[in-house]
Write a protein that holds these residues in place. Sequence first.
Motif, PDB file in Angstrom:
ATOM      1  N   SER A  78       0.857  -1.181   0.000  1.00 15.62           N
ATOM      2  CA  SER A  78       0.000   0.000   0.000  1.00 15.62           C
ATOM      3  C   SER A  78       0.897   1.237   0.000  1.00 15.62           C
ATOM      4  O   SER A  78       2.106   1.152   0.210  1.00 15.62           O
ATOM      5  N   HIS A  79       0.261   2.376  -0.256  1.00 16.58           N
ATOM      6  CA  HIS A  79       0.952   3.669  -0.212  1.00 16.58           C
ATOM      7  C   HIS A  79       0.180   4.594   0.718  1.00 16.58           C
ATOM      8  O   HIS A  79      -1.005   4.375   0.979  1.00 16.58           O
ATOM      9  N   ASP A  80       0.824   5.656   1.172  1.00 15.58           N
ATOM     10  CA  ASP A  80       0.177   6.608   2.068  1.00 15.58           C
ATOM     11  C   ASP A  80      -0.529   7.738   1.307  1.00 15.58           C
ATOM     12  O   ASP A  80      -0.745   8.814   1.849  1.00 15.58           O
ATOM     13  N   CYS A  81      -0.871   7.470   0.061  1.00 16.35           N
ATOM     14  CA  CYS A  81      -1.565   8.456  -0.762  1.00 16.35           C
ATOM     15  C   CYS A  81      -2.466   7.725  -1.757  1.00 16.35           C
ATOM     16  O   CYS A  81      -2.283   6.540  -2.000  1.00 16.35           O
ATOM     17  N   SER A 109      -5.570   5.632  -0.415  1.00 22.13           N
ATOM     18  CA  SER A 109      -4.481   5.627   0.552  1.00 22.13           C
ATOM     19  C   SER A 109      -4.628   4.462   1.526  1.00 22.13           C
ATOM     20  O   SER A 109      -5.720   4.196   2.031  1.00 22.13           O
ATOM     21  N   GLU A 110      -3.519   3.765   1.764  1.00 22.55           N
ATOM     22  CA  GLU A 110      -3.415   2.655   2.721  1.00 22.55           C
ATOM     23  C   GLU A 110      -4.212   1.411   2.339  1.00 22.55           C
ATOM     24  O   GLU A 110      -4.363   0.497   3.139  1.00 22.55           O
ATOM     25  N   ASP A 134       5.094   6.843   0.548  1.00 20.26           N
ATOM     26  CA  ASP A 134       5.752   5.654   1.071  1.00 20.26           C
ATOM     27  C   ASP A 134       5.193   4.401   0.410  1.00 20.26           C
ATOM     28  O   ASP A 134       4.204   4.453  -0.317  1.00 20.26           O
ATOM     29  N   ARG A 136       4.399   0.418   1.793  1.00 24.37           N
ATOM     30  CA  ARG A 136       4.343  -0.495   2.930  1.00 24.37           C
ATOM     31  C   ARG A 136       4.064  -1.886   2.367  1.00 24.37           C
ATOM     32  O   ARG A 136       2.937  -2.191   1.981  1.00 24.37           O
TER      33      ARG A 136
END
Length: 173
Positions: A78-81, A109-110, A134, A136
């Motif tokens: 996942s990404h923070d956006c 996001s996430e 980021d 994850r």
Amino acid sequence: MAEERPRFEIFRGTDAPTLNECGCMTLAGEAPNMIAALPLFAGAGPESGELVDVPYRRPGMSLARLQLKSGFALPLHSHDCDCLYYIVAGSVELGTETLAAGDGFFVGSEVPYAYLAGPEGAEVLEFRATDAFDIRVRDKSPEGWAKAAEKVRDAQERWANEPPPVRHLPVRT
């Protein structure tokens, strides 16, 4: 005083830094099994199956381009956006869906997701309303990472000689 941004810009794909050179994506969270498996991937051969660059980046916006070889698997992550994806050429398998050139998908996001490049590979554009984000990675078991590295090793010869996918636009009826 706020920085004034250009209202018109041209960028050249040939000038695009790689994702690593750009430094716009950072690894978040912990994935100790993945970190421990990195030598397996390094030892699998020179062909990683992916090339990622960043043709355009400015404060509050970025465009990444992925060129994926056939069968290349992006791990669950996942990404923070929010991310918007557009398939330029080839295809990807996303869950039970096969997406081809002209198709796309949105991932909030996430939200964890993974996909697999189709039999011709894929070229995918990633649009983000941020210039830094980021990743994850959802960790697998050591055996899961070893199996993924084995797939990369088994694909070396095929990937070394594989041309990029050809864009086939959908026909409107």
